[in-house]
Scaffold this motif. Structure first.
Motif, mmCIF file in Angstrom:
data_model
loop_
_atom_site.group_PDB
_atom_site.id
_atom_site.type_symbol
_atom_site.label_atom_id
_atom_site.label_comp_id
_atom_site.label_asym_id
_atom_site.label_seq_id
_atom_site.Cartn_x
_atom_site.Cartn_y
_atom_site.Cartn_z
ATOM 1 N N PRO A 1 0.931 -1.154 -0.138
ATOM 2 C CA PRO A 1 0.121 0.140 0.206
ATOM 3 C C PRO A 1 1.030 1.150 0.046
ATOM 4 O O PRO A 1 0.545 2.360 -0.711
ATOM 5 N N ARG A 2 1.915 1.124 0.775
ATOM 6 C CA ARG A 2 2.847 2.235 0.749
ATOM 7 C C ARG A 2 3.416 2.744 -0.647
ATOM 8 O O ARG A 2 3.526 3.809 -1.100
ATOM 9 N N PHE A 3 4.002 1.635 -1.408
ATOM 10 C CA PHE A 3 4.555 1.724 -2.652
ATOM 11 C C PHE A 3 3.543 2.513 -3.580
ATOM 12 O O PHE A 3 3.895 3.100 -4.285
ATOM 13 N N HIS A 4 2.253 1.713 -3.585
ATOM 14 C CA HIS A 4 1.281 2.334 -4.503
ATOM 15 C C HIS A 4 0.754 3.748 -4.096
ATOM 16 O O HIS A 4 0.380 4.514 -5.201
ATOM 17 N N ARG A 5 0.855 3.901 -2.984
ATOM 18 C CA ARG A 5 0.437 5.319 -2.442
ATOM 19 C C ARG A 5 1.212 6.335 -3.093
ATOM 20 O O ARG A 5 0.657 7.635 -3.397
ATOM 21 N N LEU A 6 2.572 6.030 -3.145
ATOM 22 C CA LEU A 6 3.477 7.188 -3.866
ATOM 23 C C LEU A 6 3.029 7.373 -5.206
ATOM 24 O O LEU A 6 3.069 8.416 -5.771
ATOM 25 N N HIS A 7 2.375 6.451 -5.812
ATOM 26 C CA HIS A 7 2.023 6.319 -7.303
ATOM 27 C C HIS A 7 0.833 7.500 -7.482
ATOM 28 O O HIS A 7 0.759 8.188 -8.325
ATOM 29 N N HIS A 8 -0.096 7.288 -6.414
ATOM 30 C CA HIS A 8 -1.220 8.209 -6.453
ATOM 31 C C HIS A 8 -1.115 9.639 -5.728
ATOM 32 O O HIS A 8 -2.063 10.333 -5.759
ATOM 33 N N GLY A 9 0.052 9.832 -5.127
ATOM 34 C CA GLY A 9 0.493 11.113 -4.506
ATOM 35 C C GLY A 9 1.350 11.981 -5.388
ATOM 36 O O GLY A 9 0.744 12.169 -6.716
ATOM 37 N N HIS B 1 4.887 11.943 -15.862
ATOM 38 C CA HIS B 1 6.253 11.579 -14.919
ATOM 39 C C HIS B 1 5.796 10.742 -13.819
ATOM 40 O O HIS B 1 6.109 11.232 -12.723
ATOM 41 N N GLY B 2 5.279 9.761 -13.813
ATOM 42 C CA GLY B 2 4.642 8.802 -12.869
ATOM 43 C C GLY B 2 5.843 8.078 -12.377
ATOM 44 O O GLY B 2 6.915 7.562 -13.177
ATOM 45 N N LYS B 3 5.558 7.452 -11.312
ATOM 46 C CA LYS B 3 6.557 6.171 -10.796
ATOM 47 C C LYS B 3 5.505 5.115 -10.139
ATOM 48 O O LYS B 3 4.345 5.305 -10.153
ATOM 49 N N ASN B 4 6.119 4.106 -9.962
ATOM 50 C CA ASN B 4 5.729 2.793 -9.324
ATOM 51 C C ASN B 4 4.266 2.501 -9.966
ATOM 52 O O ASN B 4 3.149 2.472 -9.360
ATOM 53 N N TYR B 5 4.572 2.048 -11.050
ATOM 54 C CA TYR B 5 3.185 1.636 -12.045
ATOM 55 C C TYR B 5 2.804 0.244 -11.594
ATOM 56 O O TYR B 5 1.595 -0.333 -12.138
ATOM 57 N N ALA B 6 3.519 -0.657 -11.030
ATOM 58 C CA ALA B 6 3.615 -2.139 -11.019
ATOM 59 C C ALA B 6 2.244 -2.433 -10.453
ATOM 60 O O ALA B 6 1.673 -1.831 -9.482
ATOM 61 N N VAL C 1 9.440 -5.335 -9.490
ATOM 62 C CA VAL C 1 10.616 -5.590 -10.449
ATOM 63 C C VAL C 1 10.509 -4.813 -11.483
ATOM 64 O O VAL C 1 11.564 -4.466 -12.088
ATOM 65 N N TRP C 2 9.382 -4.795 -12.060
ATOM 66 C CA TRP C 2 9.280 -3.941 -13.392
ATOM 67 C C TRP C 2 9.669 -2.784 -13.259
ATOM 68 O O TRP C 2 10.317 -1.987 -14.174
ATOM 69 N N ASP C 3 9.085 -1.868 -12.151
ATOM 70 C CA ASP C 3 9.568 -0.608 -12.093
ATOM 71 C C ASP C 3 11.113 -0.562 -11.811
ATOM 72 O O ASP C 3 11.720 0.655 -12.325
ATOM 73 N N TRP C 4 11.655 -1.334 -11.267
ATOM 74 C CA TRP C 4 13.138 -1.332 -10.950
ATOM 75 C C TRP C 4 13.870 -1.653 -12.354
ATOM 76 O O TRP C 4 14.769 -0.640 -12.675
ATOM 77 N N MET C 5 13.472 -2.434 -13.001
ATOM 78 C CA MET C 5 14.029 -2.686 -14.244
ATOM 79 C C MET C 5 13.780 -1.381 -15.232
ATOM 80 O O MET C 5 14.897 -1.414 -15.994
ATOM 81 N N PHE C 6 12.860 -0.846 -15.262
ATOM 82 C CA PHE C 6 12.581 0.281 -16.432
ATOM 83 C C PHE C 6 12.677 1.490 -15.603
ATOM 84 O O PHE C 6 12.042 2.606 -16.143
ATOM 85 N N GLY C 7 13.385 1.596 -14.696
ATOM 86 C CA GLY C 7 13.771 3.049 -14.061
ATOM 87 C C GLY C 7 12.474 3.928 -13.601
ATOM 88 O O GLY C 7 12.488 4.908 -13.592
ATOM 89 N N THR C 8 11.429 3.392 -12.911
ATOM 90 C CA THR C 8 10.298 3.905 -12.497
ATOM 91 C C THR C 8 9.928 3.821 -11.061
ATOM 92 O O THR C 8 8.707 3.946 -10.660
ATOM 93 N N ALA C 9 10.961 3.257 -10.422
ATOM 94 C CA ALA C 9 10.638 2.630 -8.973
ATOM 95 C C ALA C 9 11.096 4.002 -7.961
ATOM 96 O O ALA C 9 11.738 4.794 -8.346
ATOM 97 N N ASP C 10 10.293 4.086 -6.860
ATOM 98 C CA ASP C 10 10.664 4.910 -5.864
ATOM 99 C C ASP C 10 10.253 3.862 -4.689
ATOM 100 O O ASP C 10 9.170 3.887 -4.410
ATOM 101 N N PHE C 11 11.522 3.629 -3.895
ATOM 102 C CA PHE C 11 11.281 2.942 -2.549
ATOM 103 C C PHE C 11 11.298 3.721 -1.311
ATOM 104 O O PHE C 11 11.921 3.278 -0.145
ATOM 105 N N ASN C 12 11.014 5.092 -1.265
ATOM 106 C CA ASN C 12 10.923 5.829 -0.148
ATOM 107 C C ASN C 12 9.996 5.356 0.930
ATOM 108 O O ASN C 12 8.928 5.687 0.817
ATOM 109 N N ARG C 13 10.577 4.637 1.786
ATOM 110 C CA ARG C 13 9.568 3.861 2.679
ATOM 111 C C ARG C 13 8.819 4.881 3.643
ATOM 112 O O ARG C 13 7.908 4.368 4.355
ATOM 113 N N ASP C 14 9.353 5.751 3.901
ATOM 114 C CA ASP C 14 8.894 6.699 5.175
ATOM 115 C C ASP C 14 7.718 7.670 4.506
ATOM 116 O O ASP C 14 7.231 8.640 5.288
#
Length: 317
Positions: A239-247, A254-259, A264-277
């Protein structure tokens, strides 16, 4: 696993048809449609099962540790209506007809040509003896397809005009997963169904595959302060990972976290943001107010208007 699930679904479907639907169809002289009625009952019953499973899993989590308090119950009720219409109303009937037609066309085309298209089980014969591994591979491939469909929803202007309805919600909950324009839902069903047909997903495994994907998507939209940790966040969408996508990361270009399921797909194609806080506020500030606070019918109309504007290339769409 899939056999048990389908056996239970078939048993309940048979009981509903024999005890309730068949007598009424017989009285009305509609028995020529009996086979279609059985298929539709099972399709609708699967929608009920999906809603129940998602609610049982996600609602306690939202009550346990919400990201934000509920301030707009009307918006949530609109999302519930989206879910009911998507899972139980006319929309699944249309999707069912489209996918059945696509399946029949595909089978006819293959039969006429004499060509036997490759499937995962023909390419890797050993999978026939390892149904669980085959099931997991089907999920991986379908999830890869869902990642790219989601990216296209953000990159293509006409598709974003529809998908922006989903991102306009400021009071995000697990119900928000189904907050989509009906044209967008049809495109998604055709996209998913076409990939499933192309890789040869067995009909018996398809319902359980859909259930797993739907549960993952609903959980990722839940209003719950939940992260899977440094390692888990890279294995499954939280939920945190995808909430960043909706925020703040949620824009048309210029979106992020599409998975949907596998980051792994976001990581492979450069669209990941793993800011856990970070658990940002949600909602698209550029969307018309009615897309955030209007009713279902109003939002559908605006979606069509925005779609027409985007196709015509008018400014602001």
């Amino acid at each position: 696993m899939t056999e048990t699930f389908n056996r239970i679904l078939d048993s309940i479907t048979g009981w509903i048809f024999e005890m309730i639907v068949q007598p009424a169809m017989y009285d009305l002289g509609l028995m020529d449609w009996a086979e279609d009625a059985v298929d539709w009952i099972q399709f609708g019953l699967f929608g009920v099962v999906t809603i129940i499973v998602v609610y049982v899993v996600c609602r306690p989590l939202e009550a346990w540790r919400p990201v934000e308090p509920v301030t707009d119950r009307r918006a949530i009720r609109t999302d519930i209506l989206y879910t009911l219409l998507t899972r139980l109303g006319a929309l699944p009937l249309v999707a069912f007809v489209l996918l059945n037609s696509l399946s029949a066309w595909w089978a006819g085309t293959v039969a006429d040509s004499g060509f036997v298209p490759p499937t995962l089980e023909t390419l890797i014969p050993g999978l026939r003896e390892m149904p669980i591994l085959a099931f997991c591979l089907y999920i991986v491939i379908l999830d890869f397809g869902e990642y790219w469909r989601h990216r296209f929803q953000h990159r293509l202007g006409w598709w974003w005009a529809l998908h922006s309805i989903h991102h306009a919600q400021r009071q995000m909950t697990f119900w928000t997963d189904d907050r989509n324009h009906f044209v967008d839902e049809m495109l998604a069903a055709l996209w998913f169904g076409t990939i499933a047909l192309a890789i040869g997903v067995p009909p018996g495994q398809f319902p359980l595959l859909v259930l797993v994907m739907r549960l993952a998507e609903s959980l990722s939209h839940a209003n719950v302060r939940l992260s899977f940790g440094r390692v888990g966040e890279r294995l499954l969408v939280s939920p945190r990972f995808h909430r960043l996508h909706h925020g703040v990361l949620s824009t048309a270009d210029h979106g992020k976290n599409y998975a949907v399921l596998l980051p792994v797909w976001d990581w492979m194609f450069g669209t990941a943001d793993f800011n856990r806080d970070v658990y940002p506020r949600t909602g698209d500030p550029e969307a018309p107010e009615a897309l955030a606070t209007g009713g279902w019918l109003r939002q559908q109309f605006i979606g069509l208007k925005r779609l027409a504007g985007a196709i015509a290339g008018r400014p602001g769409y």
